[in-house]
Structures are given as C-alpha cells and as structure tokens.
Design an enzyme around this catalytic site. Sequence first.
Site, PDB file in Angstrom:
ATOM      1  N   LYS A   1       0.595  -0.961  -0.044  1.00 20.10           N
ATOM      2  CA  LYS A   1       0.087  -0.134   0.225  1.00 20.10           C
ATOM      3  C   LYS A   1       0.802   1.252  -0.096  1.00 20.10           C
ATOM      4  CE  LYS A   1      -1.398   1.429   3.843  1.00 20.10           C
ATOM      5  NZ  LYS A   1      -1.848   1.777   5.235  1.00 20.10           N
ATOM      6  N   THR A   2       1.695   1.303   0.749  1.00 18.46           N
ATOM      7  CA  THR A   2       2.739   2.486   1.112  1.00 18.46           C
ATOM      8  C   THR A   2       3.542   2.719  -0.179  1.00 18.46           C
ATOM      9  OG1 THR A   2       2.639   2.058   3.259  1.00 18.46           O
ATOM     10  CG2 THR A   2       4.327   3.638   2.451  1.00 18.46           C
TER      11      THR A   2
ATOM     12  N   GLN B   1      -9.212  -3.771   8.325  1.00 17.58           N
ATOM     13  CA  GLN B   1      -8.118  -3.216   9.557  1.00 17.58           C
ATOM     14  C   GLN B   1      -8.922  -2.091  10.099  1.00 17.58           C
ATOM     15  OE1 GLN B   1      -4.093  -3.315   8.665  1.00 17.58           O
ATOM     16  NE2 GLN B   1      -4.549  -3.804   6.630  1.00 17.58           N
TER      17      GLN B   1
ATOM     18  N   ASP C   1      -4.589   8.148   2.931  1.00 18.73           N
ATOM     19  CA  ASP C   1      -4.144   6.872   3.395  1.00 18.73           C
ATOM     20  C   ASP C   1      -5.381   6.326   4.596  1.00 18.73           C
ATOM     21  OD1 ASP C   1      -2.600   4.606   3.745  1.00 18.73           O
ATOM     22  OD2 ASP C   1      -1.141   5.779   5.166  1.00 18.73           O
ATOM     23  N   GLU C   2      -5.186   5.046   4.852  1.00 19.12           N
ATOM     24  CA  GLU C   2      -6.103   4.543   5.977  1.00 19.12           C
ATOM     25  C   GLU C   2      -7.643   5.122   5.895  1.00 19.12           C
ATOM     26  OE1 GLU C   2      -4.729   2.107   7.674  1.00 19.12           O
ATOM     27  OE2 GLU C   2      -2.742   2.703   8.402  1.00 19.12           O
TER      28      GLU C   2
ATOM     29  N   ARG D   1       0.746  -8.639  11.106  1.00 17.43           N
ATOM     30  CA  ARG D   1       1.992  -7.946  11.707  1.00 17.43           C
ATOM     31  C   ARG D   1       3.125  -9.073  11.231  1.00 17.43           C
ATOM     32  NH1 ARG D   1       0.497  -4.079   9.723  1.00 17.43           N
ATOM     33  NH2 ARG D   1      -1.378  -5.352   9.310  1.00 17.43           N
TER      34      ARG D   1
END
Length: 785
Positions: free
Chosen positions: A42-43, A263, A232-233, A630
Amino acid sequence: MADQVTRPDTARLVRGLNDDQVRAVQTTEGPVLVVAGPGSGKTRVLTHRIAWLLEEKGVLPDQILAMTFTNKAAREMRDRIERLAGDEIGGLWMGTFHSFGVRLLRQNPGVVADRLGLQPNFLVYDDSDQQNIVKRAIQLAGLDPRQLVPRRASSRISGAKNQMLSPKEFAASVTSHDDEVIARVYEHYARLLREANAVDFDDLLRLPIELFDRAPQVLDRYQTQFRYILVDEYQDTNRVQYVLVTALANRWRNLFVVGDPDQSIYAWRAADIRNILEFQSDYPDATRIDLEVNYRSTARIVKVADAVIRENKQRLDRKLTTTNDEGEPIALRELADQNHEAQFVVAEIRRLMQTQGLRPDAVAVMYRTTAQSRVLEEAFRVSDVPYRVVGGVKFYERKEVRDVIAVLRLLHNPSDVVSLERVIGSFAIGKGLGPKAVDTIRDWSTAYQRPISEGFIAFVEPPADADVPVPGLSGAAKTAATKVGSALARMRDGAKTATLSELFDQIVEVTGYRNAFDGSIEEEMQRWANVLELRTDLSRYDAMADPTEALAQYLEQVALVADVDTMEDDGQGQVTLITLHSAKGLEFPVVFIVGLEEGLLPISRAVEAEFQDPQPMEEERRLFYVGITRAQKMLFLTYASSRQLYGRYSPGVESRFIESIPQTALSTVSRSYPRFGNSRTSLRDRVGGAERLGGHGRGAGRYDGSQPGQSDDFSQLSPSMRAEPVAARPSQTYSAGQKVFHNKFGEGQVVGVEPRRDDQEVVVAFDRHGTKRLMASLAPLDIIA
DNA sequence: AAGAGATTTATTTTT
DNA sequence: TAAATCTCTT
C-alpha cells in the site's frame, strides 16, 4: 506490464510492481479506491504514485495533497518519495489530517479571526486539557461530576462535533434527558474553549469546513490548488474528515483513497467504515483496485489471518493470497497465568536469539490492553533481553515537562486558562492561591473580556484602560497574585527577544522550578533531568530569527507530534511491546500475541454487547486480524488459564477467535499446568494427541507433516515445558570516576552508581551524548579505565 | 489551602 | 492491584 508507454526515466517507478499496483500508480485521473490488504504494498503504491505524478505528469508539488493519520506515516512517505523523486518535493502537502487543518487555519489568519473568532495565537488543546475544560463545564452546568463523568461528557461532545453539530444544533436535536444534560455541558465547553482562544483536535478538522462555509472563496482557492488528493487509511476516516476531503476534491475529482475495511479498528473513535464501503456509490465513476497479494507473511500466516477474518459477517468478500513459502507452524500455548505467560514469551525469545541469532528488534509482543505490558516488562527486566514499550508515558506527557510547557503556552496565549491553572498549581510562585482566588480573577477576565494572564499582571501593571479595575483580591491572596503577575510580566518581556532555550532558563529562574526537585531522591533527579531534556528540545528552534514565531511553531509541534518513536535505541535493538491498536501499519519477523482470552481479546465490553450489537465483536476480530498480519515469519499465540484482573484472579477462557484457526496451521498445543475454570472447546479435543505433559518440546507439535528446516528447526521454537525464570546477567561493579565505553554513546565517565532492586543504575556522563542513566545489568558498558 | 485517608473504578487512543 | 478522585480534617 504496463499498457502505457512510459518515458525511460519514469519506468523505474513501476518496475517491480505487480499489475494492480501499476494500475494504482498510473490511474491518475478521476476517483480511485484501492482496497489494500495487509502487506500488499500500500505505502509503495502511494509513494510511487506521487512520484509518478511529479515526474511523469509534471504535476507541481503544491498541487498534491496527501493525508495520513499519523506523523510517522507521513514522515515515512515523505522520506520514500524523496528517495524516488529527488528532493524537489518541498511544496508537497503531506501530513496528518490535523496538521492540514492547522495549516489551513494558520494560512488564513484574517478570515479565521473574522469568521471563526479565533485569534492567530490560538493553541491546540490535547486530551488532558480538554478533560480539564470539560470538568469546568460540568461544574458550570450545575452538575455533580458523579452523575456525569467527564470522560463520558467529552466523548459525547466529540461525537457531536464529529456530526458537525454546534451546541445549539445539538441541543435542538436531543431526545433523551441524558443528552439534554450533555447539551448544556457542550455549550459551556464551547464557550470556555473560545474564551481560552483554544481549539481541540476535533476542531482542527471541523473548523476548516466551517471556514469554507462562511468564506467560500477560501474553499475555492484550495479546491483549485489541489489537483490530486490522496488519503491513506481511508477506513479510519470519520464523518468530518470525509466531508473535508469531499469538499476539497470537488473540483478536480482526482481523489485517490487507500484503505482496508478489515483493518478498521477505530470505530470507537468515530471512524466510519461506511466512508470506504460507500466510496463507489459516492463516486459511481470510481475505479476500484484490489491489492490482494500479500508480500509480507508466510503462506501459513496469511491463511490463518484469512480464516480468522472470514468469520466477520459485515465485510467485502475478499481473499488474501501470497506466493510466499508455507513457513513455520503457528505456535499456540496455554499458560497457567499472566506471569507464566510473560516468562514463556521471554524464554522463547531468548531461545530464538541463541539458536537462530534472532535480533531483539525482530520481535514484537502484542496485547489488547496497556495494563498487560506491566507483567511483560517485569519479565523482560529480569532477563537480559532489551525491550521498549511503545506508547508508554510520552515525553511531553510527563508532569514536569507539561509544567514548563504550560508556562510557554501561557506566554504565547495569555488566555490559556488551563495552563494558567497548571502554573498556579505546580509552581512555587502559585503557593497561597486557591480555587477561590483564581475564580475571582477568572470572573474578572470574563467580565472585562481580558486574557486571564492580565488579571494577574494587573497587580504590577495597572490596566491601560481606565474602565478596567484591578481584580478584587486582598490580603494574602493579593500578595500571591502579585507575585504571579510580576513573574508573568517578566517572562512575557523575555519572550519577546529570547531564544527558546534562553526563555527556558528564564522560566526556571523566575519560577524557582529547580527547587521543586529534591536532589537526594533519585526519582526526583530523573524528573529534573527530563526538564533539562526539554531545554535541549527547545534549543532546536534557537536558530529561528523571530522568537514569537519560534514559540508558536514549537508549541504546535508539541501539540500535533506526539513523537512515539523518540525512544532511544541502545544500538542492540530491542523487543517491541505494543498494543494491538498501535501495531497497525508495522511488521515484525516474529510476533507474539498474548492474552487470547474471552473478556480480554475479545474485550469484555464487546462480549457483553454481542447480541444487541455485533459491531464491537467484529472490531475485536479485526484487531486480532491486524495483529496476526503484522507477523512475517513466526507467530506465537498465548493465553492464560488464570489471569489476575483488577487485583483478583479469575479463570481464563480461551478466546473464541482461536476456534477460527485451522488446526493444521498450529503446532504446539501443550499444557504445562493444571487448568481450572470451565473452558470452551478444549484444545485437547481439537488437536488429539497434542499434549505431552512434561516433555521437552522436541519433535512435539508438528502436525502438518512438514519437515524441519536445517537452520531453523521449529522444534527449537517449541516451548520447554516449564518456562523457568531467567537469571539476570551478573552485573559488573561500577564506581564513580571509571571511564566506560558504550556501543552507541561512546566513551564516558561514571558519575554515580545507585542501587536498584536486584540491580544498579549507573549514571554516566558521555563525552558526546550527555548524561544517561543506565541499568547495569542491561547496558552494553565496558569499563575501559 | 493543603494534606491524609477513603472511595471508586477499571479498553483501545493515530491527532 | 493501583491510580485517580473525593472527602474530611487540620
């Protein structure tokens, strides 16, 4: 790979990306929704897209607005873009939602003062300042703080603000007696904030919208400026953020949002998952791109994560896939209680360090509640495994640091009542002033519309306006108030010309703050050291030409950048102890998730609410999902059959979430202690023959038929049956005057040694890094002379 | 006004 | 348990 011909110099921006990622980078026009699973790059997509806009499309940096939730995410993205696109990105608008809000308000001081009634020296109140104001508001509303706890009031007020309801609108919409009460408090709260010339975090998002409403030309300007907007997010945005983004994107409609509904773990903080779920109906012409290939974790971890999240009813049907190796089985372990659990975690980490050369910083231990960190810390402390707790007491939240900052804030904004009360309560100069005296001056301030600071200063400098009297105090209170007033006046004058570190020196001198710390008590000396640390922090702004501006910027940084990662690394790396919430966005080769028990994960409130409202339970499950995803290589799950909660032991029942995990993915299921309490489906029943009481873990727990690898034989990871307490490394004996060498800080001299429980604390004055306090058993110190 | 003892209450916390 | 807040006393 790309259907678009790219110039040679920009081809590198899509090299190594998969087709979906490339599409996400290159679909620059129109609304785009990217649903990005964990570890799906994503980043990378966000940063490459921005670089692409700049380099391939020739977009100017200040035409791009990129918003994140955390400073850390913003910083990381900026760094990565810099590396990709060179350093011509100065004008890029990249930051948190809140910093964007502040920037917008600061950029339009005239309109903001005129239409919003906010003076340019306004301050941002944080949670605790906010609590303070809320308490006062509750009092003013004539309520007993017992019938309305401040916490609840502030959360309801925040809720109202997030629905963009003014106190009046909220009052008009109330349906219950409860809300009627809240409405009264809200009204007072809003007024108190305005009188203090302060805003809260919610306002930073809300006020720009209000400004746009009242001054459409401002909106028009920004709409025109921001041709490309990235968020983002997106799953964590609330209603206000949604409105803000929608308004800004209205002209060019080049809105690119990235998120993952699975998430979403901040609904309790007004995040509205509908923002992402309904993006496509908001923008029917939106392109949707799903990133579903996980590059982070082993196939087994991905499979488990997928199986866990699949149980949620309210979600988009997606499947996370990966081409990564199967990897190690997931270890599930029951322990007798929280102490054994902590010892198990530490013992496993030590084993991995010894057998596989694992670095401590490759490991994270995650838990649901911050209270769980304590017992873990204890276990890490007695072993020699270095650790750090993310999100513990932050530097700027320490009382002694806040005290000094309160003075700085008051000098910047003389109307800041919260800081004024703090100054009176915490500093010697405030002695002799009680609530009554302060109320008198507060009333004076309200009556004459003067900043509260001036009420004190009036005792030494009579007000210029003849109609304004000196506040009516007499006797001891007057003497005390005069003292405060003279100190404030002196510091105010100093602030006009002094650098921030000079101002610090003045504050400490004028208030006599140094004397508040007892030099013979080590804890107090540590607190004084923190105060001095603040001076260093302030000195970063010393080079600035304008002292007033330096102070303004410093205070803004303090309010908006709660720097979590200022934590010193000792060079060896440390194990990360972290809540599941804070772990979002991070990754670690080895992850432990502890406390997998009903009532803890899922948390009791979600269990209680389950039948009337399934949302909280689904959010708990997402939280577990976040934790699992994670992990890159290894995942350990633990729960305790008995846990001490609120001071008493209660039986631990294994979390329902464990039931979603395919048995074949699990390795060790063993029970080293008798359990009590009734549990859900017994693990023994589910994984027949798994139990090997008293064994040594060797060979036990391989149920998937996989063979152990040579170098990382998983049987090595299998817990010893009794996680024995680990002895602390024998400390060297230090004494004052010795020259020592530290891996990170270099050479220094021991200036003091103080006994600590089972250990010593060594105070070392390093040649380059100042004075540090180190635990003898942990610090990599060598005595060199 | 300030301190000592009693009582209450317990998630998560990007900003 | 332990921290935070409240109440009562001096």
